[in-house]
Design a protein around this motif. Structure first.
Motif, PDB file in Angstrom:
ATOM      1  N   GLY A  98      12.468  49.112  45.860  1.00  0.00           N
ATOM      2  CA  GLY A  98      12.863  49.119  46.625  1.00  0.00           C
ATOM      3  C   GLY A  98      13.373  49.755  47.448  1.00  0.00           C
ATOM      4  N   SER A  99      14.041  49.298  48.761  1.00  0.00           N
ATOM      5  CA  SER A  99      14.569  50.500  50.146  1.00  0.00           C
ATOM      6  C   SER A  99      16.154  50.495  49.667  1.00  0.00           C
ATOM      7  CB  SER A  99      14.463  49.876  51.534  1.00  0.00           C
ATOM      8  OG  SER A  99      14.922  50.820  52.022  1.00  0.00           O
ATOM      9  N   LEU A 100      15.801  51.582  49.987  1.00  0.00           N
ATOM     10  CA  LEU A 100      17.874  51.899  49.602  1.00  0.00           C
ATOM     11  C   LEU A 100      18.759  52.799  50.750  1.00  0.00           C
ATOM     12  CD1 LEU A 100      20.319  52.406  47.292  1.00  0.00           C
ATOM     13  CD2 LEU A 100      19.401  54.498  46.779  1.00  0.00           C
ATOM     14  N   SER A 101      19.544  52.381  50.913  1.00  0.00           N
ATOM     15  CA  SER A 101      20.588  52.706  52.534  1.00  0.00           C
ATOM     16  C   SER A 101      22.130  54.059  51.571  1.00  0.00           C
ATOM     17  CB  SER A 101      20.833  51.748  53.147  1.00  0.00           C
ATOM     18  OG  SER A 101      19.757  51.324  53.914  1.00  0.00           O
ATOM     19  N   PHE A 102      21.682  55.350  52.190  1.00  0.00           N
ATOM     20  CA  PHE A 102      22.333  56.021  51.599  1.00  0.00           C
ATOM     21  C   PHE A 102      22.622  57.035  52.872  1.00  0.00           C
ATOM     22  CE2 PHE A 102      18.610  57.849  51.228  1.00  0.00           C
ATOM     23  CZ  PHE A 102      18.283  59.518  51.289  1.00  0.00           C
ATOM     24  N   GLY A 103      24.229  58.250  52.131  1.00  0.00           N
ATOM     25  CA  GLY A 103      23.922  59.169  53.224  1.00  0.00           C
ATOM     26  C   GLY A 103      23.897  60.039  52.652  1.00  0.00           C
ATOM     27  N   CYS A 104      23.114  61.148  53.775  1.00  0.00           N
ATOM     28  CA  CYS A 104      21.781  62.050  53.017  1.00  0.00           C
ATOM     29  C   CYS A 104      22.763  63.354  53.266  1.00  0.00           C
ATOM     30  CB  CYS A 104      20.232  62.052  53.650  1.00  0.00           C
ATOM     31  SG  CYS A 104      19.809  63.615  53.278  1.00  0.00           S
ATOM     32  N   ALA A 105      23.601  63.746  53.168  1.00  0.00           N
ATOM     33  CA  ALA A 105      24.854  65.169  53.306  1.00  0.00           C
ATOM     34  C   ALA A 105      24.516  65.841  52.961  1.00  0.00           C
ATOM     35  CB  ALA A 105      26.309  64.451  52.542  1.00  0.00           C
ATOM     36  N   PHE A 106      23.932  66.128  54.493  1.00  0.00           N
ATOM     37  CA  PHE A 106      23.203  67.631  54.508  1.00  0.00           C
ATOM     38  C   PHE A 106      25.258  68.960  54.365  1.00  0.00           C
ATOM     39  CE2 PHE A 106      20.422  65.553  56.651  1.00  0.00           C
ATOM     40  CZ  PHE A 106      19.283  66.636  55.861  1.00  0.00           C
ATOM     41  N   ASN A 107      25.918  68.083  54.708  1.00  0.00           N
ATOM     42  CA  ASN A 107      27.469  68.857  54.705  1.00  0.00           C
ATOM     43  C   ASN A 107      28.965  68.762  53.693  1.00  0.00           C
ATOM     44  OD1 ASN A 107      29.221  70.514  55.151  1.00  0.00           O
ATOM     45  ND2 ASN A 107      29.553  70.093  57.218  1.00  0.00           N
ATOM     46  N   VAL A 108      28.276  69.162  52.551  1.00  0.00           N
ATOM     47  CA  VAL A 108      29.247  68.566  51.378  1.00  0.00           C
ATOM     48  C   VAL A 108      30.394  69.206  51.523  1.00  0.00           C
ATOM     49  CG1 VAL A 108      29.535  67.998  49.252  1.00  0.00           C
ATOM     50  CG2 VAL A 108      28.066  66.948  50.702  1.00  0.00           C
ATOM     51  N   SER A 109      31.745  69.642  50.994  1.00  0.00           N
ATOM     52  CA  SER A 109      32.884  70.547  51.336  1.00  0.00           C
ATOM     53  C   SER A 109      33.969  69.887  50.137  1.00  0.00           C
ATOM     54  CB  SER A 109      33.868  70.268  52.174  1.00  0.00           C
ATOM     55  OG  SER A 109      35.196  71.079  52.147  1.00  0.00           O
ATOM     56  N   ALA A 110      32.814  70.373  48.910  1.00  0.00           N
ATOM     57  CA  ALA A 110      33.787  69.930  47.222  1.00  0.00           C
ATOM     58  C   ALA A 110      33.990  71.334  46.714  1.00  0.00           C
ATOM     59  CB  ALA A 110      33.142  68.646  46.549  1.00  0.00           C
TER      60      ALA A 110
END
Length: 437
Positions: free
Chosen positions: A182-194
């Protein structure tokens, strides 16, 4: 030891069924090591203090790696394995993404930063900035440039602990454990501060009630219901259970008389959360009449009060009046001789070195009366947990300690319970099984 979650359904608690017979089953594991009580309290407090502001993004404790549970899934073409934090208290599903090709990928591997590689997936596609789903996310300003034809949907989530996730809101193919992709919508995070504690997870699986959450998306092809059982984090090796989607699969497998249900409430000002109605609390089988049901009530007009079920918060939080009454009742039943000093921020700790129950002594039974006649009665290890060698503390906190306006049933309190979220029927089913087959 591998323990597969087989849950069985009672005919008195049927789910709204889907015409599709498909299902989705994703492995679920605790992230290790779990934090100390003080670490859990600090991170939970950040999460809830931000959540009390209705205009702010929901804070996931996942950004700091506090006692969380991880879900395994495969995304992309060809599929890439991901481990995401299970969070019923937030909506956004995001993964750490990398723009790298092969050489860069090898360098990333040496740094041990888990990432999804969109350039390695032939089915990856970012949403356009004018797509309707883009308006549901906090945008990176300006969200659309002067050439909107080629402008992707950019978002940024900032958290109370100064961590953040920013990138492109996108879609790709999910390869599930059940039949059919199935198709999934998501945030593709190129900048993660953790923080470094988050290094073992690829991102967060938001299971809230909003339209962009994983549970809302999975509800379309698999049925608008999901179930999980959080295993005891102290077990070694930790057992594997499953996050299960699909009304048909749940209807076919959930059993018997052990399952109880309570209505799910909602607040128009906090639509993400799964609220339950708490009516009262008992200690040692005695109802605390000094804590009326009004103490727990949700005000739909203001969004204040109420109690949510949140897998992303470790400890549980009670209204201050209820918390004080519980601590006082526990102390009276335990007696002064059983009490012991504990870490700062915890009002009740016991010497657990002398006996067997709850790691040392026999602690009073704690139970909550819920709407619909259900009662939540967790085992002692779900609310008295080890703080130091020979010392166990009550893993509860007052709501006033964080500034949040609602109570929380956190993931420690949920351990060992099968929880079934019937979104169409607005009900929560639960039964204590120990997450065993």
């Amino acid at each position: 030891m591998l323990l597969i979650l087989f849950v069985f359904f009672s005919s008195s608690f049927p789910f709204s069924s889907s015409s599709s017979p498909s299902y989705l089953k994703l492995p679920l594991l605790p992230s290790l090591p779990f934090p100390t009580l003080q670490q859990a309290l600090a991170i939970d407090s950040l999460r809830l203090s931000s959540s009390s502001s209705l205009s702010a993004p929901i804070v996931s404790a996942a950004s700091s790696g506090a006692g969380q549970y991880l879900v395994s899934l495969r995304l992309g073409s060809p599929p890439q394995p991901l481990r995401l934090v299970l969070d019923t208290g937030s909506d956004l599903l995001w993964v750490r993404c990398s723009p790298c090709r092969d050489r860069c990928r090898r360098r990333r591997r040496r740094r041990r930063r888990p990432s999804f590689f969109p350039r390695h997936s032939s089915s990856f596609s970012p949403f356009h900035c004018y797509h309707p789903l883009c308006s549901l996310l906090p945008p990176l300003s300006p969200s659309c440039s002067r050439s909107p034809l080629h402008t992707p949907c950019r978002y940024k989530y900032s958290y109370a602990d100064r961590s953040s996730s920013a990138g492109l809101f996108s879609r790709d193919v999910l390869s599930p454990g059940g039949p059919g992709p199935g198709s999934l919508s998501f945030g593709c995070a190129f900048n993660v501060s953790a923080g470094p504690e988050f290094s073992s997870a690829h991102g967060v699986l938001g299971l809230g009630r909003g339209p962009i959450s994983f549970s809302s998306q999975a509800g379309k092809p698999y049925g608008n219901a999901f179930s999980y059982c959080l295993p005891d984090y102290t077990l070694s090796p930790p057992p594997t259970t499953y996050l299960l989607f699909g009304a048909a699969a749940i209807n076919a497998s959930l059993s018997a008389a052990r399952l109880r249900s309570t209505p799910l409430l909602s607040s128009p000002l906090s639509p993400t959360f799964y609220y339950v109605r708490v009516l009262g609390v008992s200690v040692g089988g005695v109802r605390l009449r000094s804590v009326p049901s009004s103490v727990w009530a949700l005000d739909p007009a203001t969004g204040a009060g109420g109690t949510i079920v949140d897998s992303g918060t470790t400890l549980s939080f009670l209204p201050e009046r209820a918390y004080t009454a519980v601590v006082e009742a526990m102390k009276r039943r335990l007696g002064e001789a059983a009490l012991a000093p504990g870490p700062p921020g915890f009002d009740l700790c016991v010497d657990s070195s002398a006996g067997a129950a709850a790691g040392g002594i026999r602690v009073p039974k704690l139970s909550f009366r819920l709407g619909g006649g259900a009662e939540l009665s967790p085992p002692a290890r779900n609310y008295f947990i080890e703080a130091a060698e020979g010392v166990r503390c009550l893993a509860l906190q007052p709501v006033g300690a964080t500034g949040a306006g609602f109570g929380v049933i956190g993931n420690l309190m949920q351990q060992g319970f099968v929880l079934v979220f019937d979104r169409d029927g607005s009900r929560l089913g639960f039964a204590y099984t120990g997450c065993s087959a």
